[in-house]
Design an enzyme around this catalytic site. Structure first.
Site, PDB file in Angstrom:
ATOM      1  N   LEU A   1     -12.060   3.323  23.424  1.00 63.77           N
ATOM      2  CA  LEU A   1     -12.975   4.448  23.612  1.00 63.77           C
ATOM      3  C   LEU A   1     -12.243   5.508  24.424  1.00 63.77           C
ATOM      4  O   LEU A   1     -11.537   5.192  25.382  1.00 63.77           O
ATOM      5  CB  LEU A   1     -14.238   4.009  24.365  1.00 63.77           C
ATOM      6  CG  LEU A   1     -15.280   3.186  23.603  1.00 63.77           C
ATOM      7  CD1 LEU A   1     -16.343   2.664  24.570  1.00 63.77           C
ATOM      8  CD2 LEU A   1     -15.940   4.014  22.507  1.00 63.77           C
ATOM      9  N   ASP A   2     -12.407   6.781  24.056  1.00 63.98           N
ATOM     10  CA  ASP A   2     -11.810   7.868  24.829  1.00 63.98           C
ATOM     11  C   ASP A   2     -12.360   7.852  26.250  1.00 63.98           C
ATOM     12  O   ASP A   2     -13.474   7.344  26.491  1.00 63.98           O
ATOM     13  CB  ASP A   2     -12.144   9.218  24.189  1.00 63.98           C
ATOM     14  CG  ASP A   2     -11.472   9.396  22.838  1.00 63.98           C
ATOM     15  OD1 ASP A   2     -10.452   8.733  22.599  1.00 63.98           O
ATOM     16  OD2 ASP A   2     -11.976  10.198  22.031  1.00 63.98           O
ATOM     17  N   PRO A   3     -11.623   8.428  27.218  1.00 66.78           N
ATOM     18  CA  PRO A   3     -12.141   8.495  28.590  1.00 66.78           C
ATOM     19  C   PRO A   3     -13.540   9.096  28.682  1.00 66.78           C
ATOM     20  O   PRO A   3     -14.376   8.623  29.455  1.00 66.78           O
ATOM     21  CB  PRO A   3     -11.103   9.375  29.302  1.00 66.78           C
ATOM     22  CG  PRO A   3      -9.832   9.085  28.576  1.00 66.78           C
ATOM     23  CD  PRO A   3     -10.240   8.944  27.126  1.00 66.78           C
TER      24      PRO A   3
END
Length: 336
Positions: free
Chosen positions: A78-80
């Protein structure tokens, strides 16, 4: 209280509720510190060897932190910016992680109209602004029809994917013509709906960082090499106002490889506006979910459980288990 396994150690899969902010890999590395010292996942003899090694020779902090006899991995980063379900595999569980890349996933994402960014989300810089006042809920719901079912998606122009050995973003930033159009990829959108219409009742704002006129021109030159009518310029609203641009929440069930941010970006274009993602939550990944509703569903462990254990493990219970281990046992899936 969860029942302890009859045979130790175990291999397993479990879900973690990732918070927005940190990277997925940073969380995996932190969890690895706990897992590598737990009899739930490590053979007693190896734990003893680790202890003897510590006592006999001092190690550097980083080396000791990431040393460990246990395999660990995650089933789709998951992206930040994003939060929600992050599936973790331990031991033989790592061999099952591929299943979570290709499975059906559910997301909720908040979109804001009137601004396009290079990353397609609020972490990036403003590429251009566009009118948004003409967009109604009814227009959004009508436009969503073209994004359901089997669709073709182009990856973001500022992604790290490569064409002829050069990342897309290098072409876009330098105004270099693309050798050929970006190849679109098939994606499956099982369901897509407006979950909540926020209107202007929200606290979201556009990113402060903006593309300069020169950067806009470079991007336009790159896009026009494959789309002659591509235009990248600001088109501000004729009527200035203090109200924040319209925002709304989409809920979707999609197949593996679907770019949620691309759906939002393309939807902005379909509405005669622009749009980007300001929040993104993965609410389900296969049978791991934030809201269990069926017998096969498994809840996820809140990140705060691991965060607390890293700072202060606490005392074992009467059976020798720490709090974080009990939480994992309550929610994991053992892999034989």
């Amino acid at each position: 209280m969860p029942k302890a396994p009859s045979s130790l150690p175990v291999s397993a899969l479990f879900g973690v509720i990732k918070p927005s902010g940190p990277t997925s890999m940073s969380l995996i590395n932190d969890i690895k510190v706990l897992v590598g010292k737990s009899r739930l996942f490590v053979e007693a003899e190896k734990l003893k060897q680790q202890e003897n090694s510590k006592n006999s020779k001092k190690r550097g902090k980083r080396k000791d932190k990431f040393a460990g006899p246990v395999k660990i991995g995650q089933g789709g980063t998951l992206d930040p910016l994003a939060d929600g379900v992050l599936v973790v595999g331990i031991g033989k569980g790592t061999k099952k992680l591929q299943e979570f890349l290709d499975c059906v996933k559910e997301y909720k994402t908040t979109c804001i109209l009137g601004c396009e960014t290079d990353s397609y989300d609020s972490e990036g810089a403003q590429v251009r602004i566009a009118p948004w006042r003409h967009v109604t809920r009814e227009k959004v719901e009508e436009a969503l029809q073209q994004f359901r079912g089997e669709i073709m998606q182009a990856p973001p122009i500022f992604s790290a994917l490569k064409m002829d050995g050069k990342p897309y973003y290098e072409y876009a930033r330098s105004g270099i013509p693309l050798p050929r159009p970006i190849e679109k990829r098939k994606a499956t959108v099982h369901s897509l709906e407006v979950f909540d219409w926020l209107g202007s009742d929200h606290g979201f704002r556009y990113p402060e960082k903006k593309f300069s006129a020169e950067q806009q021109q470079a991007l336009q030159q790159t896009l026009q090499s494959v789309e002659q009518d591509a235009v990248v310029k600001d088109e501000p609203e004729e009527e200035a106002g203090e109200a924040p641009p319209t925002a709304f929440v989409l809920r979707m069930r999609v197949g593996g490889g679907t770019y949620v941010r691309s759906i939002v970006h393309d939807l902005g274009h379909a509405l005669g506006s622009a749009a980007h993602v300001v929040t993104l939550q993965r609410s389900r990944q296969k049978n791991f979910t934030l809201e269990p509703a069926e017998e096969r569903d498994r809840a996820c462990v809140p990140w705060e459980v691991f965060e607390k254990a890293l700072k202060e493990p606490g005392e074992p219970d009467e059976d020798g288990w720490l709090e974080w281990e009990r939480e994992v046992m309550d929610k994991y899936e053992i892999v034989e």
